[in-house]
Write a protein that holds these residues in place. Sequence first.
Motif, PDB file in Angstrom:
ATOM      1  N   PHE A 177      -0.599  -9.161   8.213  1.00  0.00           N
ATOM      2  CA  PHE A 177      -1.907  -8.564   8.450  1.00  0.00           C
ATOM      3  C   PHE A 177      -2.989  -9.556   8.050  1.00  0.00           C
ATOM      4  N   SER A 178      -4.106  -9.475   8.743  1.00  0.00           N
ATOM      5  CA  SER A 178      -5.293 -10.238   8.373  1.00  0.00           C
ATOM      6  C   SER A 178      -6.461  -9.267   8.299  1.00  0.00           C
ATOM      7  N   ARG A 179      -6.775  -8.820   7.088  1.00  0.00           N
ATOM      8  CA  ARG A 179      -7.807  -7.816   6.861  1.00  0.00           C
ATOM      9  C   ARG A 179      -8.664  -8.235   5.667  1.00  0.00           C
ATOM     10  N   PRO A 180      -9.816  -7.608   5.515  1.00  0.00           N
ATOM     11  CA  PRO A 180     -10.652  -7.931   4.344  1.00  0.00           C
ATOM     12  C   PRO A 180     -10.017  -7.541   3.011  1.00  0.00           C
ATOM     13  N   ALA A 181      -9.204  -6.454   3.013  1.00  0.00           N
ATOM     14  CA  ALA A 181      -8.636  -5.977   1.748  1.00  0.00           C
ATOM     15  C   ALA A 181      -7.365  -5.191   2.024  1.00  0.00           C
ATOM     16  N   TYR A 182      -6.499  -5.151   0.993  1.00  0.00           N
ATOM     17  CA  TYR A 182      -5.230  -4.435   1.084  1.00  0.00           C
ATOM     18  C   TYR A 182      -5.026  -3.657  -0.220  1.00  0.00           C
ATOM     19  N   TYR A 183      -4.499  -2.443  -0.083  1.00  0.00           N
ATOM     20  CA  TYR A 183      -4.255  -1.608  -1.260  1.00  0.00           C
ATOM     21  C   TYR A 183      -2.845  -1.037  -1.168  1.00  0.00           C
ATOM     22  N   LEU A 184      -2.055  -1.265  -2.216  1.00  0.00           N
ATOM     23  CA  LEU A 184      -0.666  -0.817  -2.246  1.00  0.00           C
ATOM     24  C   LEU A 184      -0.540   0.484  -3.026  1.00  0.00           C
ATOM     25  N   THR A 185       0.078   1.478  -2.407  1.00  0.00           N
ATOM     26  CA  THR A 185       0.488   2.694  -3.115  1.00  0.00           C
ATOM     27  C   THR A 185       1.990   2.615  -3.313  1.00  0.00           C
ATOM     28  N   ALA A 195       8.934   9.820  -8.053  1.00  0.00           N
ATOM     29  CA  ALA A 195       7.909   9.722  -7.006  1.00  0.00           C
ATOM     30  C   ALA A 195       6.489   9.842  -7.543  1.00  0.00           C
ATOM     31  N   GLN A 196       6.213   9.129  -8.640  1.00  0.00           N
ATOM     32  CA  GLN A 196       4.867   9.134  -9.205  1.00  0.00           C
ATOM     33  C   GLN A 196       4.014   8.089  -8.475  1.00  0.00           C
ATOM     34  N   MET A 197       2.917   8.512  -7.887  1.00  0.00           N
ATOM     35  CA  MET A 197       2.121   7.654  -7.022  1.00  0.00           C
ATOM     36  C   MET A 197       1.015   6.938  -7.796  1.00  0.00           C
ATOM     37  N   SER A 198       0.835   5.654  -7.512  1.00  0.00           N
ATOM     38  CA  SER A 198      -0.279   4.889  -8.074  1.00  0.00           C
ATOM     39  C   SER A 198      -0.698   3.844  -7.052  1.00  0.00           C
ATOM     40  N   THR A 199      -1.965   3.475  -7.092  1.00  0.00           N
ATOM     41  CA  THR A 199      -2.529   2.559  -6.095  1.00  0.00           C
ATOM     42  C   THR A 199      -3.217   1.396  -6.792  1.00  0.00           C
ATOM     43  N   GLN A 200      -3.067   0.204  -6.219  1.00  0.00           N
ATOM     44  CA  GLN A 200      -3.689  -0.999  -6.761  1.00  0.00           C
ATOM     45  C   GLN A 200      -4.048  -1.932  -5.614  1.00  0.00           C
ATOM     46  N   PRO A 201      -5.066  -2.765  -5.786  1.00  0.00           N
ATOM     47  CA  PRO A 201      -5.382  -3.754  -4.745  1.00  0.00           C
ATOM     48  C   PRO A 201      -4.347  -4.869  -4.754  1.00  0.00           C
ATOM     49  N   LEU A 202      -4.089  -5.413  -3.572  1.00  0.00           N
ATOM     50  CA  LEU A 202      -3.249  -6.599  -3.449  1.00  0.00           C
ATOM     51  C   LEU A 202      -4.172  -7.797  -3.315  1.00  0.00           C
ATOM     52  N   LEU A 203      -4.107  -8.681  -4.295  1.00  0.00           N
ATOM     53  CA  LEU A 203      -4.940  -9.871  -4.317  1.00  0.00           C
ATOM     54  C   LEU A 203      -4.063 -11.099  -4.134  1.00  0.00           C
ATOM     55  N   GLY A 228      -2.697   0.548   2.322  1.00  0.00           N
ATOM     56  CA  GLY A 228      -3.969   0.887   2.943  1.00  0.00           C
ATOM     57  C   GLY A 228      -4.648  -0.383   3.417  1.00  0.00           C
ATOM     58  N   LEU A 229      -5.043  -0.416   4.664  1.00  0.00           N
ATOM     59  CA  LEU A 229      -5.693  -1.585   5.252  1.00  0.00           C
ATOM     60  C   LEU A 229      -7.201  -1.382   5.207  1.00  0.00           C
ATOM     61  N   ASP A 230      -7.905  -2.311   4.593  1.00  0.00           N
ATOM     62  CA  ASP A 230      -9.360  -2.298   4.419  1.00  0.00           C
ATOM     63  C   ASP A 230      -9.818  -1.399   3.283  1.00  0.00           C
ATOM     64  N   GLN A 231      -9.052  -0.346   2.978  1.00  0.00           N
ATOM     65  CA  GLN A 231      -9.430   0.600   1.936  1.00  0.00           C
ATOM     66  C   GLN A 231      -8.173   1.247   1.375  1.00  0.00           C
ATOM     67  N   PRO A 232      -8.258   1.859   0.192  1.00  0.00           N
ATOM     68  CA  PRO A 232      -7.082   2.577  -0.311  1.00  0.00           C
ATOM     69  C   PRO A 232      -6.654   3.662   0.661  1.00  0.00           C
ATOM     70  N   ALA A 233      -5.356   3.892   0.736  1.00  0.00           N
ATOM     71  CA  ALA A 233      -4.821   4.901   1.645  1.00  0.00           C
ATOM     72  C   ALA A 233      -5.416   6.265   1.350  1.00  0.00           C
ATOM     73  N   GLN A 234      -5.808   6.960   2.400  1.00  0.00           N
ATOM     74  CA  GLN A 234      -6.334   8.315   2.278  1.00  0.00           C
ATOM     75  C   GLN A 234      -5.554   9.239   3.195  1.00  0.00           C
ATOM     76  N   GLY A 297      -4.737   8.052   8.595  1.00  0.00           N
ATOM     77  CA  GLY A 297      -4.367   8.270   7.216  1.00  0.00           C
ATOM     78  C   GLY A 297      -2.897   8.590   7.016  1.00  0.00           C
ATOM     79  N   THR A 298      -2.557   8.869   5.759  1.00  0.00           N
ATOM     80  CA  THR A 298      -1.168   9.102   5.412  1.00  0.00           C
ATOM     81  C   THR A 298      -0.639  10.424   5.953  1.00  0.00           C
ATOM     82  N   GLY A 299      -1.516  11.386   6.175  1.00  0.00           N
ATOM     83  CA  GLY A 299      -1.054  12.668   6.697  1.00  0.00           C
ATOM     84  C   GLY A 299      -0.367  12.502   8.038  1.00  0.00           C
ATOM     85  N   GLN A 300      -1.014  11.780   8.946  1.00  0.00           N
ATOM     86  CA  GLN A 300      -0.413  11.557  10.255  1.00  0.00           C
ATOM     87  C   GLN A 300       0.807  10.657  10.142  1.00  0.00           C
TER      88      GLN A 300
END
Length: 731
Positions: A177-185, A195-203, A228-234, A297-300
């Motif tokens: 991927f080539s995006r401005p930002a990436y966020y890993l859940t 299955a405890q969920m946590s999110t952090q930016p990938l730098l 999440g591409l560009d923003q944290p997953a919603q 989003g993650t729902g779909q």
Amino acid sequence: MKHLIATAALALLATTTLNASDMKQIRISTDRTDLVLQVGDNGRLYQSYFGERLLNESDLKELGWSVHPASDGSVSRRGWEVYSGSGNEDFFEPALAVTHNDGNPSTWLYYVSSSSHPVEGGVQTDIQLRDDKYPVDVTLHYVAYPKENVIKTWSEIRHQEKKPVTLSAYASTMLYFSRPAYYLTEFSSDWAKEAQMSTQPLLFGKKVIDTKLGSRAAMHTHPFFIVGLDQPAQERQGEVLMGTLAWTGNFRFTFEVDNVGNLRIIPGINPYASAYRLNRDEVFTTPEFIFTLSTEGTGQGSRNLQAWARNYQLKDGKGTRLTLLNNWENTAFDFDQDILAELMKEAKDLGVDMFLLDDGWFGNKYPRKDDRAGLGDWEVTHDKLPGGIRALTDAAKEAGVKFGLWIEPEMVNPKSELFEQHPDWAIHYPNRETYYYRNQLVLDLSNPAVQDYVYSIVDKLLKENPDIAYFKWDCNSPITNIYSPYLKAEQGQLYIDHVRGVYNVMKRVKDNYPDVPMMLCSGGGARCDYEALKYFTEFWCSDNTDPVERIYIQWGFSQFFPAKAMCAHVTSWNKAASLKFRTDVASMCKLGFDLGLKELSAEELLYCQTAVANWKRLQSIILDGNQYRLVSPYESNHMAVNYVSTDSRKAVLFAYDVYPRYQEKLLPVRLQGLDPTKHYKVAEINLMPEAQSSLPSNGRILSGDYLMKIGLDIFGFRPMQSHVVELTEVE
């Protein structure tokens, strides 16, 4: 001389194929996503596009294989290689690492050919790559499921060198991927908090999620992730990649952000302590990596994966599921034949389909009185169950329920007849003090004789007791004392060949007893992957059945699995929670019970009987409908989810007040997935006897449009309260 001729022929073939290909493009598409691969002018295969499906095929010609600016301002011909080998000009993490017979650690793969053919539900594309200096071939496989918007991919590695080569990396695929930002859940875990969920930016740099436990491999982290591409997953908006690896052993996900901010994702088997010796013409097949790219989003994304699993991957994915009563929380190891026969009558009285006998029924020289003895000796304990399993299946039949049985066939206690007879069948060091996890060792399933023995456990039970209707298959220990007496000098094979041996057994069971449903259990939810679920109808999410904790656990697992694959039981954990709350939480998945009915009041028993009847009546909606997660427990003091039938005529809403704050602002719950043109009758169900619904909308007829835009006032201020609402189309 022959080697030189062969090498020259391979080089000529690669050159000839390149000229004929004329910068060939390979398009792997669903209805919503395009993954476009392209042969570069150097003859190697690159990812040129991965994103929303392109509407105009003519636009494909505008895509080119990626080039990158070098630090000196020149242009580097370093592209996004689809299956990059070690030792090439790429400076970052490779997918494949091979040490050849001559000690050369480099592998450069060139495009040879590709083809496509239809498979159930989709199209499979096969791409052959070949090294130009060594007789090493890699075949990349992709299956695109257009309707479900899911792609699965895996690779096959083989060679024709005279002697074995060593594989030290063998990913399933690579995605870029080539995006401005990436966020890993990510989904961390341990016993009773899966299955405890946590999110952090990938730098810049690498983030690695891996496991080295071998068996019960997902005890600390699960084999799935969200980016999440560009923003944290919603939940309802934004672009997300959701991926999961179908492998029941050690896995590794590598997320690497390079010097110019591009992300590469590399899923596969963890090569830790697994330098694999690959023989000539042997095929090394990597696990399937299954992924979906959602722009909603993650729902779909979850609905994509859930539908795909039900349709194609999960054993009996379109069938029904058995409700059950388990004895573990009620009796533990302390039971006999008469006690179990009475519990079977309780199961019938409760209204469930089956009674499940858990641990503690086997072993004679070393009877299974606790977890310190008996594993491996799968003979009924005579003084506890003098009539054997047949007496239990007969008692179940007389009570009017089916009979299921707990087994843990991959394990052995040192205090067992099996270990006395075959100590070499257990994984353990030959020259060090043995250490134990849960007083047991893992049987060496890399050994075909052990595979035969483990299969024979199930085979014998079913041949002698054909009325066994269900197995709960447990796996409580990771691999400790990591040495295989069978493999001897080839210990780099152990982690991989052990898992393959597990699959060999599971496949034989499924092939010979295809109609026997089985629960996948591993000290709770430490086995939860889509390869094992080819052989199991469902998995046990967690030994933690506290309903508050289960809300989080089930929320996490629902990101990747349909409700019909997730077992949830009503137990006595957290008695501060009402029986209604405990039952309503379990009812959002595959429902079971694990408590004694004698501890219930008459009112509570009647409630449970009603809740079971409601669940069985609505299971096609809960288990096969489209799931919409409405209110996250991670973002509020409440949780809500609704299921909608495929024809949008019925829906079920589950809403939970977890720990509301004092006089906090309560918002209506807006449903999703309904038909805005239809009208639905709102009816609260699962009420305690004599209780009246407190919902203002109960009994009203409301449009789908109203329910989705305005919603229902359903949350309250009392901790651990719940509501279950049935919505039915009114003509």
